[in-house]
Design an enzyme around this catalytic site. Structure first.
Site, PDB file in Angstrom:
ATOM      1  N   ASP A  66       0.804  -1.218   0.000  1.00 57.55           N
ATOM      2  CA  ASP A  66       0.000   0.000   0.000  1.00 57.55           C
ATOM      3  C   ASP A  66       0.838   1.270   0.000  1.00 57.55           C
ATOM      4  O   ASP A  66       2.057   1.234   0.166  1.00 57.55           O
ATOM      5  CB  ASP A  66      -0.955  -0.008   1.208  1.00 57.55           C
ATOM      6  CG  ASP A  66      -0.271  -0.441   2.509  1.00 57.55           C
ATOM      7  OD1 ASP A  66       0.961  -0.528   2.532  1.00 57.55           O
ATOM      8  OD2 ASP A  66      -0.979  -0.685   3.491  1.00 57.55           O
ATOM      9  N   ASN A 135      -7.513  -2.298  14.385  1.00 58.89           N
ATOM     10  CA  ASN A 135      -8.906  -2.524  13.979  1.00 58.89           C
ATOM     11  C   ASN A 135      -9.052  -3.716  13.035  1.00 58.89           C
ATOM     12  O   ASN A 135     -10.106  -3.937  12.472  1.00 58.89           O
ATOM     13  CB  ASN A 135      -9.493  -1.258  13.330  1.00 58.89           C
ATOM     14  CG  ASN A 135      -8.816  -0.914  12.002  1.00 58.89           C
ATOM     15  OD1 ASN A 135      -7.883  -1.590  11.567  1.00 58.89           O
ATOM     16  ND2 ASN A 135      -9.277   0.146  11.350  1.00 58.89           N
ATOM     17  N   HIS A 137      -7.316  -4.207  10.182  1.00 64.38           N
ATOM     18  CA  HIS A 137      -7.030  -4.008   8.752  1.00 64.38           C
ATOM     19  C   HIS A 137      -5.743  -4.713   8.348  1.00 64.38           C
ATOM     20  O   HIS A 137      -4.841  -4.892   9.159  1.00 64.38           O
ATOM     21  CB  HIS A 137      -7.026  -2.516   8.370  1.00 64.38           C
ATOM     22  CG  HIS A 137      -5.841  -1.732   8.844  1.00 64.38           C
ATOM     23  ND1 HIS A 137      -5.947  -0.433   9.276  1.00 64.38           N
ATOM     24  CD2 HIS A 137      -4.518  -2.031   8.960  1.00 64.38           C
ATOM     25  CE1 HIS A 137      -4.748   0.013   9.609  1.00 64.38           C
ATOM     26  NE2 HIS A 137      -3.868  -0.924   9.429  1.00 64.38           N
ATOM     27  N   GLU A 142      -9.610  -1.747   5.061  1.00 64.10           N
ATOM     28  CA  GLU A 142     -10.205  -1.330   6.330  1.00 64.10           C
ATOM     29  C   GLU A 142     -11.519  -2.078   6.576  1.00 64.10           C
ATOM     30  O   GLU A 142     -12.178  -2.532   5.629  1.00 64.10           O
ATOM     31  CB  GLU A 142     -10.508   0.177   6.265  1.00 64.10           C
ATOM     32  CG  GLU A 142      -9.263   1.057   6.193  1.00 64.10           C
ATOM     33  CD  GLU A 142      -8.641   1.331   7.562  1.00 64.10           C
ATOM     34  OE1 GLU A 142      -8.523   0.400   8.377  1.00 64.10           O
ATOM     35  OE2 GLU A 142      -8.249   2.492   7.787  1.00 64.10           O
TER      36      GLU A 142
HETATM   37  C1  F6R Z   1       1.282  -1.119   6.032  1.00 65.56           C
HETATM   38  C2  F6R Z   1       0.286  -2.172   6.316  1.00 65.56           C
HETATM   39  C3  F6R Z   1      -0.588  -2.002   7.504  1.00 65.56           C
HETATM   40  C4  F6R Z   1       0.197  -2.239   8.803  1.00 65.56           C
HETATM   41  C5  F6R Z   1      -0.696  -2.029  10.027  1.00 65.56           C
HETATM   42  C6  F6R Z   1       0.084  -2.202  11.308  1.00 65.56           C
HETATM   43  O1  F6R Z   1       1.985  -1.407   4.851  1.00 65.56           O
HETATM   44  O2  F6R Z   1       0.178  -3.114   5.597  1.00 65.56           O
HETATM   45  O3  F6R Z   1      -1.672  -2.883   7.433  1.00 65.56           O
HETATM   46  O4  F6R Z   1       0.712  -3.522   8.794  1.00 65.56           O
HETATM   47  O5  F6R Z   1      -1.266  -0.753   9.993  1.00 65.56           O
HETATM   48  O6  F6R Z   1       1.006  -1.157  11.427  1.00 65.56           O
HETATM   49  P1  F6R Z   1       2.125  -1.158  12.567  1.00 65.56           P
HETATM   50  O7  F6R Z   1       3.079  -2.265  12.209  1.00 65.56           O
HETATM   51  O8  F6R Z   1       2.781   0.187  12.466  1.00 65.56           O
HETATM   52  O9  F6R Z   1       1.435  -1.424  13.860  1.00 65.56           O
END
Ligand code: F6R
Length: 240
Positions: A66, A135, A137, A142
């Site tokens: 992403d 959450n 995702h 999301e």
């Molecule tokens: C970002 C991604 C997101 C993160 C998620 C957790 O490329 O794929 O789904 O893995 O937001 O983020 P952290 O590791 O910062 O807790």
């Protein structure tokens, strides 16, 4: 589903880096799917160390999950910047093998279709490393009443804006939209490694392991994947 509960973040990172390294050693032209965020930072650092000791990434192809919409690649909070500075510039992956969704474009429909085409042309993802949002995702898929199969543009939830705001100077600066790989490419990956650490991921991991499968908790869909490895520290494992 196989679950490894590691003592701490470092052990989780060592395990994850070992799995990526074994995959690349077994198949030098491995197609990797990669996440950004705090969770995989340790894994990238250890993979860079492995490269310095001789690990070859010259035939690896990478697809990131992403990118924020509206941030240029040189913006310090863009995922282009993160990947380049934490991983790609330290290893010998050829630039043409690096794929990250573009956050700036005139026509995002075309960018999304092109991204899916490239994933398909590469033969799909061999090993996908995922983190998870509090959450539930994955990528920027999301919680929603429906999820997209293909790469798409999505509005970030208030929760994600607040949580990711820690990387920005103010909440106002957090982009409201992102481009993300869809659930189709994620679930088609031949192997998925899901990483999570810390107490604030415990609920999401519980939902992943035993929650109801629902688009309102995107990570719960991973229960349908035949080759899922979950690597967590004790905090993230505390509710399972
Ligand atoms: C970002 C991604 C997101 C993160 C998620 C957790 O490329 O794929 O789904 O893995 O937001 O983020 P952290 O590791 O910062 O807790």
């Amino acid at each position: 589903m196989i679950i490894h509960v590691m003592d701490d973040y470092e052990q989780m990172s060592i395990k994850a880096a070992g799995i990526v390294a074994d995959q690349v050693t077994a198949k030098s032209d491995t197609v990797l799917g990669l996440a950004t965020g705090s969770t995989p930072e340790g894994m990238y650092r250890l993979l860079v160390e492995k490269h310095r000791r001789g690990m070859d990434f010259s035939r690896v192809v990478a697809f990131n999950l992403d990118e924020y919409i509206g941030l240029p690649p040189e913006h310090p909070q863009s995922y282009h910047y993160y990947m380049y500075h934490k991983f790609f510039k330290h290893i010998n992956i050829p630039p043409q093998n690096i794929n990250i969704p573009r956050g700036l474009a005139d026509n995002f429909d075309r960018v999304c279709q092109e991204y899916d085409r490239r994933i398909n042309e590469a033969g799909g993802i061999d090993l996908l490393v995922l983190g998870v949002g509090r959450n539930g995702h994955i990528g920027f898929n999301e919680p929603n009443s429906r999820l997209n199969i293909g790469t798409h543009v999505i509005g970030l939830t208030e929760n994600t804006i607040k949580v990711n705001g820690r990387f920005f100077r103010s909440l106002e600066e957090v982009p409201r939209r992102a481009i993300t790989m869809g659930m189709g490419s994620i679930l088609k990956a031949r192997k998925i490694v899901l990483l999570a650490n810390g107490l604030n991921k415990a609920l999401a991991i519980k939902e992943t392991v035993s929650g109801k499968i629902t688009t309102e908790v995107p990570v719960s869909l991973l229960q349908l994947h035949p080759n899922l490895l979950i690597i967590v520290d004790k905090g993230a494992a505390s509710l399972i």
